[in-house]
Structures are given as structure tokens and as C-alpha cells.
Design an enzyme around this catalytic site. Structure first.
Site, short mmCIF file in Angstrom:
data_model
loop_
_atom_site.label_atom_id
_atom_site.label_comp_id
_atom_site.label_asym_id
_atom_site.label_seq_id
_atom_site.Cartn_x
_atom_site.Cartn_y
_atom_site.Cartn_z
N GLY A 123 0.81 -1.21 0.00
CA GLY A 123 0.00 0.00 0.00
C GLY A 123 0.84 1.25 0.00
O GLY A 123 1.18 1.79 1.06
N THR A 125 0.98 3.64 -3.42
CA THR A 125 0.48 4.61 -4.40
C THR A 125 -0.87 5.18 -4.00
O THR A 125 -1.74 4.46 -3.49
CB THR A 125 0.37 3.95 -5.78
OG1 THR A 125 1.62 3.38 -6.13
CG2 THR A 125 -0.04 4.95 -6.84
N THR A 131 3.40 8.51 -8.47
CA THR A 131 4.75 8.09 -8.11
C THR A 131 5.50 9.14 -7.30
O THR A 131 6.67 8.93 -6.96
CB THR A 131 5.56 7.73 -9.37
OG1 THR A 131 5.41 8.76 -10.34
CG2 THR A 131 5.10 6.41 -9.95
N GLU A 245 11.54 -4.63 -5.80
CA GLU A 245 10.42 -4.71 -6.74
C GLU A 245 10.89 -4.46 -8.16
O GLU A 245 10.55 -5.21 -9.09
CB GLU A 245 9.34 -3.69 -6.36
CG GLU A 245 8.14 -3.68 -7.28
CD GLU A 245 7.14 -2.61 -6.90
OE1 GLU A 245 5.93 -2.84 -7.10
OE2 GLU A 245 7.55 -1.53 -6.42
#
Length: 387
Positions: A123, A125, A131, A245
Site C-alpha cells: 500500500g 500509491t 509516483t 520490486e
């Protein structure tokens, strides 16, 4: 665990490929058609130990690093499958393992390793921030032994299929901090307890089957010990998860590029037009060859970044460049594959259009191409900030 050898990694990839064979193209077509979550695939990956690859052996995991995780996800995509339903459990480990408390790790990691608990929601964005992570508005207010969460997240994939969420929220007002990156904190949220008690989830139907959602927080109370690390230092903590990521998504893109190029090559060799295989024509052959070369080059950056991450070295530049190069290589390979197939590339039964849509996402997420270029320009090359 002893360092993993080249043969160890090759064996892991063979095992992943064997598992993926059980979930063929029709499985993914049906899920895409119905917008369903691949529960059977996720369960199989969990039972095989692949989703516990980053969890230390002391907590029941495999105890490997990001290099091995990247190889697993690359192979999933090279087989024509999609790791979107599982990759978050790997990259969120960058935040929990490096900054979580001993009690948090003791409570959750063994259950994550066995698959009893899924940590699949990230959690971060928000609709107004995008961004620009330091401009998020979701707040976490300390009240005694609890934090009260209010706000909204968007593009939170897998929220409906996760037990835990890594949540970034503001604990100090933006106007009260000296630096933009201050005043943000990270929490580990038990979603099963939160759902219906201050947290609601709304699915978003999108171009691809990504199980993505909006998540709303309305006076959600969570225990104070859900805080990961120190209050106000969460942006630094979340960067470990973001770098992981980007590296893992980049590995998936390399897998996609491999799948597209194999598909293109096979079709170019088999498809006969004007009495000859179309692959004999340089106009068909050369774009496929170039796509292969660009993916091979991008792969070197992906694994350089993964090795740096595992060594605990700074890797933000490499992680960003890996994601940039790999996503562009996969998109080039996808476009080439569709062009090679001509009209048949749009037919569901060939799987090209599904994979084409899926890999297009990574020009936009988890960070857009232009923002990566801005990062390289400013932080690597030393040019003025462009935004």
C-alpha cells in the site's frame, strides 16, 4: 545456506518450469477471460517452497537472496505464465526482513514461509500522488497504544487475496518536515482484522488481469507494534522494497522477452508464405534477432542489480536501469512477436495478445520510464532536477 551455484540455479529453474507445465496456456486464458485470481498456481508455488525463497531458514524459509528469486520469476514468465499474483511476497521482504522487529519476524515469517499467511499487498500509491511518494496523504495518527489510519490507496494489487499489507502512511505533516522524505512511516497491517473495521477494498477492472484494487481507510485502528522500524523513517525503509520490486519486475520482463522471442522464432520458421518460411525474410528475421540481443544485454543489468542488493550494497541506480532496460526489451520483443504473427497475433488461442497486454504494464509500473530517466539524469549523471 551455502552460496547457490550455477547448477543449483539451473535445477531451480527446471523445477519452476516443471511446475508451470501443470498450468498451461488454457489455464491462463481462462483466468484472463474471467478476470480470476490464479489460486491453484499460487498454492502450487507456495507448496513447492518458491514463495518462501527469501525467508531465512531460521523461520522455515529457503534462506536465499534476490538472485535466486529473480531466476524463479524470470522462468515463470519465460514459460508463458504470469508471476503478478506472487511477486509481492518476494519484494516486500526487502522492507520486513531488513527493518522489521524480531517480534514481527517471529510472528509472521514462519506463517509466510508455509503459506498459511500471504504478504501480497503493498500500500504505497495514492490517487493524488502517483509516483510522487513523498506527497502521499494517508495519515497514521498515534493514539496511545494504537495508530489510527485514514486515507486511500490505489493500484494496490492482490489486496483481496492477501493477509498482510506493507502500508506507507504519513505520521508527520508534510509542511512540518525539513526534508520531503521525512515524516513517513511503514506499518504491517493484518488485513483480515482490518477488513470491515475501518478498511474497505474496491476492485478495479483493468486492461490486464492483475487483481488490482483501491483501498480505503476510515479510522482504522491498528496496534502500535505494527510500526516497522522507527516512526518517520519509513521512506528509507520502503526504498528497499522498491529496489527489490524493480529488480524482480525486470527479471519478469526478461522472461517475457524470452517467451516472445521463442514464440516469434517458432512461428517464423513454421509459417510459409509465397512458398518459403517467413523467417527467411530479413524484414522478419532481423527484428527478432535484435529483440533477442537487447534482452540478453538487459539481463546482465538485472542480475548485476540483484547481486548488489544481496550484498547489501547501494543498488538504486542499477535497479532503476535494470527495470528500464528490461521493460523496454520485453516491449520490443512483444511488438516484434505480434508483428511476426500478423493477424493471428490478435487471436486469443495464440496467447500473444494476452502476454502483449501484460508486458505493456511495465513501461508504466512500478515506476514509469520517464521517471527512471529523470533519476538517472539527476542522481547518476549529476544534472539539475527536471521536475
Amino acid at each position: 545456506m551455502e552460496p547457490t551455484t550455477t547448477e543449483d540455479i539451473a535445477e531451480i529453474r527446471r523445477s519452476v518450469a516443471a511446475l508451470c507445465e501443470r498450468f498451461g496456456n488454457e489455464y491462463w486464458r481462462e483466468l484472463d477471460r474471467e478476470r480470476k485470481y490464479p489460486s491453484d498456481f499460487v498454492n502450487a508455488m507456495t507448496q513447492s517452497g518458491f514463495l518462501g525463497v527469501l525467508v531465512p531458514e531460521a523461520y522455515g524459509g529457503v534462506g536465499q537472496g534476490l538472485v535466486v528469486a529473480a531466476n524463479i520469476l524470470e522462468e515463470v514468465h519465460a514459460c508463458g505464465a504470469n508471476a503478478a499474483a506472487i511477486h509481492a511476497q518476494m519484494y516486500t521482504m526487502g522492507t520486513l526482513l531488513r527493518h522489521g522487529s524480531a517480534a514481527q519476524k517471529e510472528m509472521w515469517l514462519p506463517k509466510i514461509a508455509t503459506g498459511e499467511i500471504r504478504l501480497q499487498a503493498f500500500g504505497v500509491t495514492e490517487p493524488a500522488a502517483g509516483t510522487d511518494t513523498t506527497s502521499i496523504r494517508t495519515t497514521a495518527e498515534r493514539r496511545g497504544d494504537t495508530y489510527v489510519i485514514n486515507g486511500q490507496k490505489v493500484w494496490t494489487s492482490r489486496a483481496e487475496h492477501s493477509d498482510l499489507m506493507i502500508l506507507l502512511a504519513r505520521t508527520t505533516r508534510k509542511e512540518d518536515v525539513v526534508r520531503r522524505s521525512e515524516g513517513l512511516s511503514v506499518f504491517l497491517v493484518d488485513m483480515k482484522k482490518a477488513l470491515g473495521n475501518g478498511m474497505t477494498i474496491k476492485p478495479i477492472r483493468a486492461m490486464i488481469n492483475h487483481s488490482t484494487t483501491e483501498v480505503f481507510f476510515d479510522d482504522l485502528e491498528i496496534p502500535a507494534d505494527c510500526l516497522i522500524g522507527e516512526e518517520g523513517r519509513g521512506f528509507r525503509y520502503i526504498l528497499d522494497g522498491m529496489n527489490a520490486e524493480r529488480i524482480l519486475i525486470a527479471a519478469e520482463c526478461i522472461g517475457d522477452a524470452t517467451w516472445f522471442t521463442r514464440k516469434s522464432t517458432s512461428y517464423a520458421n513454421e509459417r510459409v508464405v509465397f512458398g518459403r518460411p517467413i523467417g527467411k525474410n530479413q524484414g522478419v528475421q532481423f527484428p527478432i534477432a535484435r529483440a533477442h540481443a537487447e534482452a540478453a544485454a538487459a539481463r546482465l543489468m538485472v542480475y548485476q542489480a540483484a547481486h548488489l542488493f544481496d550484498a547489501g550494497e547501494p543498488c538504486a541506480a542499477e535497479a532503476n536501469m535494470a527495470k528500464l532496460l528490461a521493460s523496454e526489451a520485453s516491449w520490443k520483443a512483444a511488438d516484434t512477436c505480434l508483428q511476426t504473427h500478423g493477424g493471428f497475433g490478435f487471436a486469443e488461442e495464440y496467447d500473444v495478445e494476452r502476454k502483449f497486454r501484460e508486458t505493456r504494464l511495465y513501461q508504466v509500473a512500478p515506476i514509469s520510464t520517464n521517471l527512471i530517466l529523470s533519476y538517472i539524469g539527476e542522481h547518476v549523471l549529476g544534472m539539475p532536477r527536471s521536475y
